[in-house]
Design a protein around this motif. Structure first.
Motif, PDB file in Angstrom:
ATOM      1  N   TYR A 139       0.816  -1.214   0.000  1.00  0.00           N
ATOM      2  CA  TYR A 139       0.000   0.000   0.000  1.00  0.00           C
ATOM      3  C   TYR A 139       0.852   1.267   0.000  1.00  0.00           C
ATOM      4  O   TYR A 139       0.510   2.248  -0.641  1.00  0.00           O
ATOM      5  CB  TYR A 139      -0.943  -0.021   1.202  1.00  0.00           C
ATOM      6  N   ASP A 140       1.970   1.238   0.710  1.00  0.00           N
ATOM      7  CA  ASP A 140       2.827   2.423   0.793  1.00  0.00           C
ATOM      8  C   ASP A 140       3.553   2.726  -0.516  1.00  0.00           C
ATOM      9  O   ASP A 140       3.966   3.861  -0.751  1.00  0.00           O
ATOM     10  CB  ASP A 140       3.862   2.255   1.919  1.00  0.00           C
ATOM     11  N   GLU A 141       3.724   1.714  -1.362  1.00  0.00           N
ATOM     12  CA  GLU A 141       4.455   1.898  -2.615  1.00  0.00           C
ATOM     13  C   GLU A 141       3.554   2.297  -3.783  1.00  0.00           C
ATOM     14  O   GLU A 141       4.041   2.619  -4.859  1.00  0.00           O
ATOM     15  CB  GLU A 141       5.194   0.611  -2.967  1.00  0.00           C
ATOM     16  N   VAL A 142       2.252   2.259  -3.590  1.00  0.00           N
ATOM     17  CA  VAL A 142       1.331   2.598  -4.677  1.00  0.00           C
ATOM     18  C   VAL A 142       1.276   4.113  -4.835  1.00  0.00           C
ATOM     19  O   VAL A 142       0.983   4.840  -3.896  1.00  0.00           O
ATOM     20  CB  VAL A 142      -0.085   2.042  -4.400  1.00  0.00           C
ATOM     21  N   ASN A 143       1.587   4.586  -6.003  1.00  0.00           N
ATOM     22  CA  ASN A 143       1.498   6.012  -6.314  1.00  0.00           C
ATOM     23  C   ASN A 143       0.113   6.324  -6.862  1.00  0.00           C
ATOM     24  O   ASN A 143      -0.491   5.509  -7.546  1.00  0.00           O
ATOM     25  CB  ASN A 143       2.551   6.405  -7.346  1.00  0.00           C
ATOM     26  N   THR A 144      -0.361   7.502  -6.586  1.00  0.00           N
ATOM     27  CA  THR A 144      -1.649   7.899  -7.140  1.00  0.00           C
ATOM     28  C   THR A 144      -1.410   8.754  -8.373  1.00  0.00           C
ATOM     29  O   THR A 144      -0.343   9.306  -8.580  1.00  0.00           O
ATOM     30  CB  THR A 144      -2.472   8.696  -6.117  1.00  0.00           C
ATOM     31  N   GLY A 145      -2.411   8.836  -9.201  1.00  0.00           N
ATOM     32  CA  GLY A 145      -2.319   9.628 -10.427  1.00  0.00           C
ATOM     33  C   GLY A 145      -2.165   8.735 -11.638  1.00  0.00           C
ATOM     34  O   GLY A 145      -2.498   7.556 -11.624  1.00  0.00           O
ATOM     35  N   ASN A 146      -1.635   9.295 -12.698  1.00  0.00           N
ATOM     36  CA  ASN A 146      -1.479   8.596 -13.961  1.00  0.00           C
ATOM     37  C   ASN A 146      -0.152   7.832 -13.958  1.00  0.00           C
ATOM     38  O   ASN A 146       0.908   8.416 -14.091  1.00  0.00           O
ATOM     39  CB  ASN A 146      -1.531   9.607 -15.106  1.00  0.00           C
ATOM     40  N   LEU A 147      -0.201   6.509 -13.803  1.00  0.00           N
ATOM     41  CA  LEU A 147       1.015   5.692 -13.747  1.00  0.00           C
ATOM     42  C   LEU A 147       1.553   5.378 -15.130  1.00  0.00           C
ATOM     43  O   LEU A 147       2.759   5.336 -15.338  1.00  0.00           O
ATOM     44  CB  LEU A 147       0.753   4.390 -12.993  1.00  0.00           C
ATOM     45  N   GLU A 148       0.667   5.104 -16.046  1.00  0.00           N
ATOM     46  CA  GLU A 148       1.050   4.801 -17.430  1.00  0.00           C
ATOM     47  C   GLU A 148       0.158   5.619 -18.346  1.00  0.00           C
ATOM     48  O   GLU A 148      -1.039   5.683 -18.153  1.00  0.00           O
ATOM     49  CB  GLU A 148       0.845   3.318 -17.749  1.00  0.00           C
ATOM     50  N   SER A 149       0.752   6.224 -19.332  1.00  0.00           N
ATOM     51  CA  SER A 149      -0.035   7.022 -20.248  1.00  0.00           C
ATOM     52  C   SER A 149       0.155   6.506 -21.671  1.00  0.00           C
ATOM     53  O   SER A 149       1.221   6.663 -22.259  1.00  0.00           O
ATOM     54  CB  SER A 149       0.377   8.485 -20.165  1.00  0.00           C
ATOM     55  N   GLN A 150      -0.861   5.874 -22.188  1.00  0.00           N
ATOM     56  CA  GLN A 150      -0.880   5.370 -23.567  1.00  0.00           C
ATOM     57  C   GLN A 150       0.349   4.503 -23.877  1.00  0.00           C
ATOM     58  O   GLN A 150       1.092   4.760 -24.807  1.00  0.00           O
ATOM     59  CB  GLN A 150      -0.977   6.523 -24.570  1.00  0.00           C
ATOM     60  N   ILE A 151       0.537   3.452 -23.117  1.00  0.00           N
ATOM     61  CA  ILE A 151       1.623   2.510 -23.359  1.00  0.00           C
ATOM     62  C   ILE A 151       1.139   1.458 -24.345  1.00  0.00           C
ATOM     63  O   ILE A 151       0.090   0.847 -24.153  1.00  0.00           O
ATOM     64  CB  ILE A 151       2.077   1.847 -22.045  1.00  0.00           C
ATOM     65  N   ARG A 152       1.920   1.247 -25.400  1.00  0.00           N
ATOM     66  CA  ARG A 152       1.601   0.187 -26.364  1.00  0.00           C
ATOM     67  C   ARG A 152       1.914  -1.145 -25.691  1.00  0.00           C
ATOM     68  O   ARG A 152       2.976  -1.328 -25.113  1.00  0.00           O
ATOM     69  CB  ARG A 152       2.419   0.351 -27.637  1.00  0.00           C
ATOM     70  N   LEU A 153       0.999  -2.096 -25.766  1.00  0.00           N
ATOM     71  CA  LEU A 153       1.161  -3.352 -25.057  1.00  0.00           C
ATOM     72  C   LEU A 153       2.172  -4.285 -25.702  1.00  0.00           C
ATOM     73  O   LEU A 153       2.659  -5.199 -25.057  1.00  0.00           O
ATOM     74  CB  LEU A 153      -0.184  -4.052 -24.910  1.00  0.00           C
ATOM     75  N   SER A 154       2.488  -4.090 -26.952  1.00  0.00           N
ATOM     76  CA  SER A 154       3.499  -4.904 -27.621  1.00  0.00           C
ATOM     77  C   SER A 154       4.226  -4.040 -28.637  1.00  0.00           C
ATOM     78  O   SER A 154       3.632  -3.188 -29.286  1.00  0.00           O
ATOM     79  CB  SER A 154       2.851  -6.096 -28.329  1.00  0.00           C
ATOM     80  N   LEU A 155       5.502  -4.267 -28.772  1.00  0.00           N
ATOM     81  CA  LEU A 155       6.297  -3.526 -29.750  1.00  0.00           C
ATOM     82  C   LEU A 155       6.480  -4.308 -31.045  1.00  0.00           C
ATOM     83  O   LEU A 155       7.099  -3.824 -31.981  1.00  0.00           O
ATOM     84  CB  LEU A 155       7.666  -3.177 -29.155  1.00  0.00           C
ATOM     85  N   ILE A 156       5.942  -5.517 -31.094  1.00  0.00           N
ATOM     86  CA  ILE A 156       6.056  -6.377 -32.272  1.00  0.00           C
ATOM     87  C   ILE A 156       4.797  -6.205 -33.123  1.00  0.00           C
ATOM     88  O   ILE A 156       3.696  -6.521 -32.685  1.00  0.00           O
ATOM     89  CB  ILE A 156       6.223  -7.847 -31.854  1.00  0.00           C
TER      90      ILE A 156
END
Length: 103
Positions: free
Chosen positions: A66-83
């Motif tokens: 719980y202490d390590e979870v950051n609030t806000g936008n953690l990932e913004s439009q990350i492509r799930l695969s580069l292939i």
């Protein structure tokens, strides 16, 4: 002299034409439905894949303390695969964590 009223075993020309028309109609129907079936199958595959990636991210966040979870936008439009040949290549993920106060 031959008699045209002979009852020989076999199919008449009209029976063969009708059965050929019925078979052709059935084959045309199957061929017409095939593209729709492929489209629905691809859509279901993408939905299933997106659900699996979403569940994986939720599990990753749940295993974080719980202490390590950051609030806000953690990932913004990350492509799930580069292939490019991977089905997940067309998918993007945005992860946002909000703090909910129980008071």
């Amino acid at each position: 002299m031959s008699n045209y009223n002979d009852h020989r075993p076999g199919f008449s020309l009209i029976e063969v034409l009708i059965s050929t028309a019925i078979i052709a109609l059935g084959l045309i129907t199957v061929v017409a439905v095939m593209p729709l079936s492929l489209k629905v199958n691809k859509s279901a595959e993408r939905a299933s894949l997106a659900s699996a990636y979403g569940r994986a991210k939720i599990e990753q966040i749940l295993t974080t303390s719980y202490d390590e979870v950051n609030t806000g936008n953690l990932e913004s439009q990350i492509r799930l695969s580069l292939i490019p040949t991977n089905p997940a290549y067309i998918m993007f993920r945005t992860t946002t964590v909000n703090y909910v106060d129980s008071n």
